[in-house]
Every structure is written in structure tokens, then in C-alpha cells.
Design a protein around this motif. Structure first.
Motif, PDB file in Angstrom:
ATOM      1  N   VAL A 263       0.560  -1.203   0.076  1.00 38.24           N
ATOM      2  CA  VAL A 263       0.079  -0.178   0.158  1.00 38.24           C
ATOM      3  C   VAL A 263       1.025   1.177   0.105  1.00 38.24           C
ATOM      4  O   VAL A 263       0.390   1.971  -0.802  1.00 38.24           O
ATOM      5  N   GLY A 264       1.854   1.248   1.021  1.00 39.20           N
ATOM      6  CA  GLY A 264       2.523   2.415   0.729  1.00 39.20           C
ATOM      7  C   GLY A 264       4.011   2.473  -0.642  1.00 39.20           C
ATOM      8  O   GLY A 264       3.471   4.006  -0.681  1.00 39.20           O
ATOM      9  N   VAL A 265       3.643   1.805  -1.472  1.00 38.17           N
ATOM     10  CA  VAL A 265       4.433   1.785  -2.582  1.00 38.17           C
ATOM     11  C   VAL A 265       2.795   2.166  -3.093  1.00 38.17           C
ATOM     12  O   VAL A 265       3.415   3.410  -4.085  1.00 38.17           O
ATOM     13  N   LEU A 266       1.711   2.184  -3.593  1.00 38.18           N
ATOM     14  CA  LEU A 266       0.865   1.833  -4.421  1.00 38.18           C
ATOM     15  C   LEU A 266       0.143   3.512  -3.621  1.00 38.18           C
ATOM     16  O   LEU A 266       0.161   3.964  -5.132  1.00 38.18           O
ATOM     17  N   GLY A 267       0.659   3.498  -2.611  1.00 38.61           N
ATOM     18  CA  GLY A 267      -0.100   4.977  -2.427  1.00 38.61           C
ATOM     19  C   GLY A 267       1.057   6.724  -3.139  1.00 38.61           C
ATOM     20  O   GLY A 267       0.256   6.971  -3.342  1.00 38.61           O
ATOM     21  N   PHE A 268       2.431   6.253  -3.695  1.00 41.41           N
ATOM     22  CA  PHE A 268       3.279   6.843  -4.739  1.00 41.41           C
ATOM     23  C   PHE A 268       3.025   6.419  -5.892  1.00 41.41           C
ATOM     24  O   PHE A 268       3.220   7.468  -6.671  1.00 41.41           O
ATOM     25  N   LEU A 269       3.466   5.345  -6.506  1.00 44.98           N
ATOM     26  CA  LEU A 269       2.961   4.741  -7.679  1.00 44.98           C
ATOM     27  C   LEU A 269       2.314   6.001  -8.219  1.00 44.98           C
ATOM     28  O   LEU A 269       2.256   5.627  -9.731  1.00 44.98           O
ATOM     29  N   ILE A 270       0.476   5.244  -8.065  1.00 41.84           N
ATOM     30  CA  ILE A 270      -0.637   5.526  -8.697  1.00 41.84           C
ATOM     31  C   ILE A 270      -0.205   7.201  -9.317  1.00 41.84           C
ATOM     32  O   ILE A 270      -1.349   7.563 -10.039  1.00 41.84           O
ATOM     33  N   PRO A 271       0.106   7.826  -8.124  1.00 41.03           N
ATOM     34  CA  PRO A 271      -0.573   9.531  -8.628  1.00 41.03           C
ATOM     35  C   PRO A 271       0.857   9.616  -9.358  1.00 41.03           C
ATOM     36  O   PRO A 271       0.723  10.566 -10.312  1.00 41.03           O
ATOM     37  N   PHE A 272       2.134   9.496  -9.205  1.00 44.23           N
ATOM     38  CA  PHE A 272       2.910   9.366 -10.295  1.00 44.23           C
ATOM     39  C   PHE A 272       2.745   9.027 -11.274  1.00 44.23           C
ATOM     40  O   PHE A 272       2.522   9.678 -12.472  1.00 44.23           O
ATOM     41  N   THR A 273       2.014   7.765 -11.820  1.00 38.88           N
ATOM     42  CA  THR A 273       1.376   7.690 -12.692  1.00 38.88           C
ATOM     43  C   THR A 273       0.597   8.180 -13.461  1.00 38.88           C
ATOM     44  O   THR A 273       0.683   8.571 -14.762  1.00 38.88           O
ATOM     45  N   TYR A 274      -0.986   9.034 -12.850  1.00 36.45           N
ATOM     46  CA  TYR A 274      -1.789  10.248 -13.050  1.00 36.45           C
ATOM     47  C   TYR A 274      -0.825  11.151 -13.475  1.00 36.45           C
ATOM     48  O   TYR A 274      -1.390  11.699 -15.128  1.00 36.45           O
ATOM     49  N   PHE A 275       0.033  11.471 -13.049  1.00 36.68           N
ATOM     50  CA  PHE A 275       0.593  12.521 -13.700  1.00 36.68           C
ATOM     51  C   PHE A 275       0.841  12.839 -14.843  1.00 36.68           C
ATOM     52  O   PHE A 275       1.094  13.533 -15.635  1.00 36.68           O
ATOM     53  N   PHE A 433      -9.457  15.337 -18.113  1.00 37.17           N
ATOM     54  CA  PHE A 433      -9.383  14.370 -16.757  1.00 37.17           C
ATOM     55  C   PHE A 433     -10.075  15.458 -15.464  1.00 37.17           C
ATOM     56  O   PHE A 433      -9.736  15.447 -15.008  1.00 37.17           O
ATOM     57  N   SER A 434     -11.282  15.764 -15.570  1.00 34.85           N
ATOM     58  CA  SER A 434     -12.021  16.797 -14.828  1.00 34.85           C
ATOM     59  C   SER A 434     -11.544  15.702 -13.775  1.00 34.85           C
ATOM     60  O   SER A 434     -11.556  16.120 -12.813  1.00 34.85           O
ATOM     61  N   ALA A 435     -12.901  14.813 -13.537  1.00 39.02           N
ATOM     62  CA  ALA A 435     -12.960  14.062 -12.475  1.00 39.02           C
ATOM     63  C   ALA A 435     -11.560  13.176 -12.006  1.00 39.02           C
ATOM     64  O   ALA A 435     -11.190  13.437 -10.624  1.00 39.02           O
ATOM     65  N   GLN A 436     -10.278  13.111 -12.675  1.00 37.10           N
ATOM     66  CA  GLN A 436      -9.940  12.224 -12.713  1.00 37.10           C
ATOM     67  C   GLN A 436      -8.895  12.750 -11.671  1.00 37.10           C
ATOM     68  O   GLN A 436      -7.934  12.827 -11.078  1.00 37.10           O
ATOM     69  N   THR A 437      -8.724  14.458 -12.051  1.00 42.43           N
ATOM     70  CA  THR A 437      -7.584  15.528 -11.508  1.00 42.43           C
ATOM     71  C   THR A 437      -8.121  15.702  -9.909  1.00 42.43           C
ATOM     72  O   THR A 437      -7.769  15.330  -8.699  1.00 42.43           O
ATOM     73  N   MET A 438      -9.664  15.200  -9.859  1.00 42.71           N
ATOM     74  CA  MET A 438      -9.699  15.875  -8.614  1.00 42.71           C
ATOM     75  C   MET A 438     -10.237  14.724  -8.119  1.00 42.71           C
ATOM     76  O   MET A 438      -9.655  14.569  -7.017  1.00 42.71           O
ATOM     77  N   SER A 439      -9.537  13.154  -8.549  1.00 40.61           N
ATOM     78  CA  SER A 439      -9.235  11.981  -7.393  1.00 40.61           C
ATOM     79  C   SER A 439      -7.741  11.860  -7.276  1.00 40.61           C
ATOM     80  O   SER A 439      -7.448  11.150  -6.210  1.00 40.61           O
ATOM     81  N   LEU A 440      -7.244  12.682  -7.853  1.00 41.59           N
ATOM     82  CA  LEU A 440      -5.326  12.945  -8.017  1.00 41.59           C
ATOM     83  C   LEU A 440      -5.239  13.694  -6.551  1.00 41.59           C
ATOM     84  O   LEU A 440      -5.196  13.750  -6.364  1.00 41.59           O
TER      85      LEU A 440
END
Length: 497
Positions: A263-275, A433-440
Motif C-alpha cells: 500500500v505504501g508503494v501504491l500510495g505514491f506510484l499511482i499518483p505519479f502514474t496519473y501525473f 481529466f476533470s473528475a480524475q484530477t479531483m481524484s488525484l
């Protein structure tokens, strides 16, 4: 299906009728009020439910395990917002995402209300994680939809919306917390389910009249070919995940420690991927790419802030239960009640901050400067809470005023950062990416709690001065750095103030 313009969506919403704001804010205000009542009511007693002995109605887990689970759960709740944002942007729109999410949340609380095993507990957590991922980012996105791009009311509107969130959060620990701790945990969870049901009913009855076209449009709908493609990807992912879980369980790799690390890895990997994906997308314009770069330091500042603020339901909840004199003010204080202080201070001070930003007009601090103030106050809140141990040691009960003061200072930071962050996200988000940016934006909270899952296990009364001092000191240092680079960030925001 034809796409409506921003102007057409705004014109479909009655533009007055709720404290000088669009009438749709009433629907969104009270929908989120009841959703937060259910969520924070459940969370007010969750850590106690886990580490209280079975004879007291709890699950009998260790304190360190309970603290880590609450942090992991909080991280997954906000991490799931990426799924909810993607489904809203590409499949069924934000309005239906809010409705479906509310149903899942209500079902999760109903499962928690049933006396049962640890298995039922994790099933309920799964339902609430998925439901909150659908509802939380999308209801905030709809708030942005009801204002035109040049509407000067938007920051104050988000502050009023944020006040509604915290009104529900204030009442929840006092009602659900009291019912759960004094009588029965499952009765408390049942009351949380009733709260979510009330929010669903209000949303359904008022959305057509008050929200108009807001939330009904799919921002970037899937083509038939893409639907088939993503369905295959989804089914394949389920199969692969099932195999990985089975093999890991058989080999002994699937442990609580390894899950925390994942979970610690995913917590930072997922937002990096979205950016990365948003920045590289052909649908993102040059100005939007610049704004994404400006958003990154704001995102990291938000992670630092929430890493401190979210410990209110873990470390500070344990501090209230174990380190605080709960009979100091002439009557017994339930430890869950301290979790009402944050929303109490917020909905008391939110109108003041909303008025302040309007009064200052163009003289108000820039968005990056407001973020810097936010993490500065968060750091100071942890410096304050280490003072009692410095003065009286770690083996005596602490006057509750110290805990109240720490929470109050953190709230000053939250009002500088959180509603401003919601507003900034709607302004800086690429259109596709309006809703997805809010998710970000909510992923900053997920990353913070993923980080907390690693560090809360190091807390103990004996080392609390070092614990609070190191984390508070890092936050203060980062606030100074953010103040220094604020002009650079503002340049990359391309006219967004």
C-alpha cells in the motif's frame, strides 16, 4: 450523445438560492453532510473497536496493528477515488457515480452493524472503500460544474461546501461515538448507515431541480471499441489478481507487513502514474501541461499536511484514550469526542476564512502561499502536542487542553489548504481529466495515509517527543521551502490565481 458546453451546464443550474450561491450547492452541501456523518461516525470508533478486548465488544487486535489498519483503510479509501473518477469521466458521469457510491457505503455500514467476525469486518471495509471512491471525488467535481470559470464566488462556495462536510463530521463522533463506546459498537455503525441513507434520499429528491445538467455529462466517454478493450483488461486483471493472492497466500508471502509495504508503494506510484499519463496525453494542451507541473509541489505539500492531520483518528485517538485525563473538566469525556473538535473548529472558522479571501480580493495570498501556511500550521500542531511530555514526562495523564490546542492549530492549516486545494484542482485540471484530477487531489490523502501506515507503528508514549518533534520539524521546513518557490509555481499556473 451531444456534449454540453460549460456555459450551458452553468445556465441550467439556478444561480441563487443558497447563501448567495447556486441552488445546487444546497443539494451537494447536504449530500456530503450525511456522507461525512456516516464516514466519520464509523471512523470515530473504528480504532477503538479494533483494539478493545473482545469482552468489551471489540476485536481484540493489538494497538499497533489497529493503528496501521486504520491508516491503510484511509489510504485505500482515497486511492479508490482514481477508479471512481475514471468511471465518472468515461462511463456514467459524476451524478450517477455519487448515487452508486452512496449505496455501497450504506451497505458497508450495514455489514459493520452486524455482530460477526474479522471476515465481515474486512468485507465492510471493502464496500466502504469502493463506495467512497465513487462518491467523494465526484461530488466535489459537481461543485465545480455549477460555477462559471470566471465566477468570483467559487472559492467561497467551496468553503461553504467544506463547512457542510465538517458539520456532518462534528455531529458524528458525538452521536455515533457515544452510542458505540457507551453502549455497543454495532449500534454505532448502524447509526452511520442511517446517515448515508438520509444523504441518498436527499440527493435523489433534489438533484433534478437544483443541479440541472451538472454531473449528467460524461466528460470523455468510451467508444464501443474502448469499452470492449477495457472490459477485457478488467477481467484479465481480476484473474491475475486472484492468482497472485492465491499463490502469495500459499507461499506465505501475503502477510500484514508485506501488505502495508505494498500500500505504501501504491500510495505514491499511482499518483505519479496519473501525473505522467495526463501530462503526456494528446488531449492535454500546452497550458494544461504547465499547470500539471505547477500542481505537483502543491500535491506534495498536501501529502505532508494530511500525514499529520489524518493522525487525528490514529495516534491522537490513542493519545486521547491512553494519555489524556478524561475526567479533568468535571465530567467524563469519551475519547471519540475529541474527533469532533476538528470539524467544530472548521465550520466555526470556515465562514471567517471565506469572508477573509473575498475581503482581501487580489491582495490575498496566492494558492502556493496558502498551501505553505497550511503545512506550517500542521507542523506547529505537532510541536505543541510534545510540550506536555517535555514538561511532565510520558507517564502522567495530560490535561485535555493540550490536545484541544493541537487540533485547533492543525485546523488553521486545514482551512488554508484543503478548501483552497479543492478549488485549485478544478481550476488546474485538464478538461479531458476533470473528475480524475479531483481524484488525484484525494490521492494526496491516500499517499499520506499510506506513509502513516509505515510510521504510526513507531509511536509509543516513551518516544512521543521524538515522534512529534521530527514530523513537526519536517513540516515546518517544507513550508519555508514552499514559500520560497511560490513565485515559480505561480508562473507555471498560467494565469490561475
Amino acid at each position: 450523445m451531444s456534449q454540453f458546453t460549460k456555459k450551458e451546464i452553468v445556465e441550467s443550474v439556478p444561480q441563487s438560492g443558497f447563501f448567495g450561491q447556486p441552488k445546487g450547492l444546497f443539494t451537494l452541501f447536504f449530500t456530503e453532510f450525511w456522507e461525512r456523518f456516516s464516514y466519520y461516525g464509523m471512523r470515530a470508533i473504528l480504532v477503538f473497536y479494533m483494539y478493545y478486548e473482545v469482552s468489551k465488544g471489540g476485536l481484540g487486535l493489538s494497538e499497533s496493528t489497529a493503528l496501521a489498519i486504520v491508516s491503510i483503510y484511509g489510504s485505500l479509501v482515497y486511492m479508490s477515488g482514481i477508479i471512481g473518477g475514471w468511471l465518472a469521466d468515461r462511463v456514467f458521469g459524476t451524478s450517477r457515480a455519487v448515487f452508486y457510491g452512496g449505496i455501497l457505503i450504506m451497505l458497508g455500514h450495514i455489514v459493520l452493524a452486524l455482530p460477526g467476525s474479522l471476515t465481515l469486518f474486512f468485507i465492510s471495509m471493502g464496500l466502504i472503500v469502493l463506495g467512497t471512491g465513487l462518491l467523494k471525488p465526484n461530488v466535489s467535481t459537481i461543485v465545480g460544474d455549477i460555477y462559471s470559470e470566471d465566477d468570483v464566488r467559487i472559492d467561497s462556495g467551496f468553503s461553504i461546501f467544506y463547512m457542510g462536510i465538517n458539520m456532518g463530521s462534528f455531529i458524528a463522533p458525538l452521536t455515533v461515538g457515544t452510542l458505540g463506546l457507551k453502549y455497543n459498537f454495532h449500534l454505532g455503525f448502524g447509526l452511520a448507515a442511517v446517515g448515508m441513507f438520509a444523504g441518498l434520499v436527499l440527493f435523489v429528491l433534489t438533484k433534478k431541480k437544483n443541479l440541472g445538467l451538472a454531473g449528467t455529462q460524461i466528460a470523455n466517454p468510451l467508444s464501443p471499441v474502448e469499452r470492449s478493450k477495457y472490459l477485457k483488461i478488467f477481467l484479465s486483471a481480476i484473474v491475475v489478481l486472484g492468482i497472485l493472492i492465491f499463490v502469495s497466500a500459499q507461499q506465505g508471502w501475503l502477510t500484514f507487513t508485506s501488505f502495508i509495504a505494498l500500500v505504501g508503494v501504491l500510495g505514491f506510484l499511482i499518483p505519479f502514474t496519473y501525473f505522467f499519463v495526463m501530462y503526456r496525453s494528446k488531449k492535454t494542451t500546452a497550458d494544461e501541461k504547465s499547470r500539471i507541473l505547477a500542481y505537483i509541489p502543491l500535491f506534495l505539500a498536501s501529502v505532508m499536511f494530511w500525514a499529520i492531520a489524518e493522525q487525528g483518528s490514529t495516534i491522537l485517538a490513542l493519545y486521547a484514550d491512553k494519555r489524556t485525563n478524561l475526567d479533568a473538566l468535571g465530567f467524563h469525556i469519551e475519547p471519540a469526542w475529541f474527533q469532533s473538535l476538528n470539524p467544530l473548529f472548521i465550520f466555526t472558522l470556515a465562514p471567517v476564512f471565506a469572508w477573509l479571501w473575498i475581503k482581501m480580493g487580489k491582495r490575498q495570498p496566492t494558492i502556493p502561499q496558502k498551501f505553505a501556511f497550511g503545512i506550517l500550521f500542521a507542523g506547529l500542531s505537532f510541536i505543541v502536542i510534545l510540550v506536555p511530555a517535555f514538561l511532565g514526562g510520558s507517564d502522567t495523564l495530560v490535561n485535555p487542553i493540550w490536545l484541544v490546542l493541537s487540533i485547533f492549530i492543525a485546523v488553521l492549516g486545514e482551512l488554508c489548504l484543503s478548501p483552497v486545494g479543492l478549488s485549485a484542482t478544478t481550476k488546474l485540471a485538464p478538461v479531458a481529466f476533470s473528475a480524475q484530477t479531483m481524484s488525484l487531489w484525494f490521492l494526496s490523502n491516500a499517499a499520506a495515509q499510506a506513509l502513516n501506515a509505515q510510521i504510526v507503528q513507531f509511536y509509543s508514549p516513551k518516544n512521543e517527543m521524538m515522534y512529534f518533534g521530527v514530523i513537526g520539524g519536517i513540516a515546518i521546513g517544507l513550508s519555508i521551502l514552499l514559500f520560497a518557490i511560490s513565485p515559480i509555481i505561480l508562473k507555471y499556473m498560467k494565469g490561475i490565481k
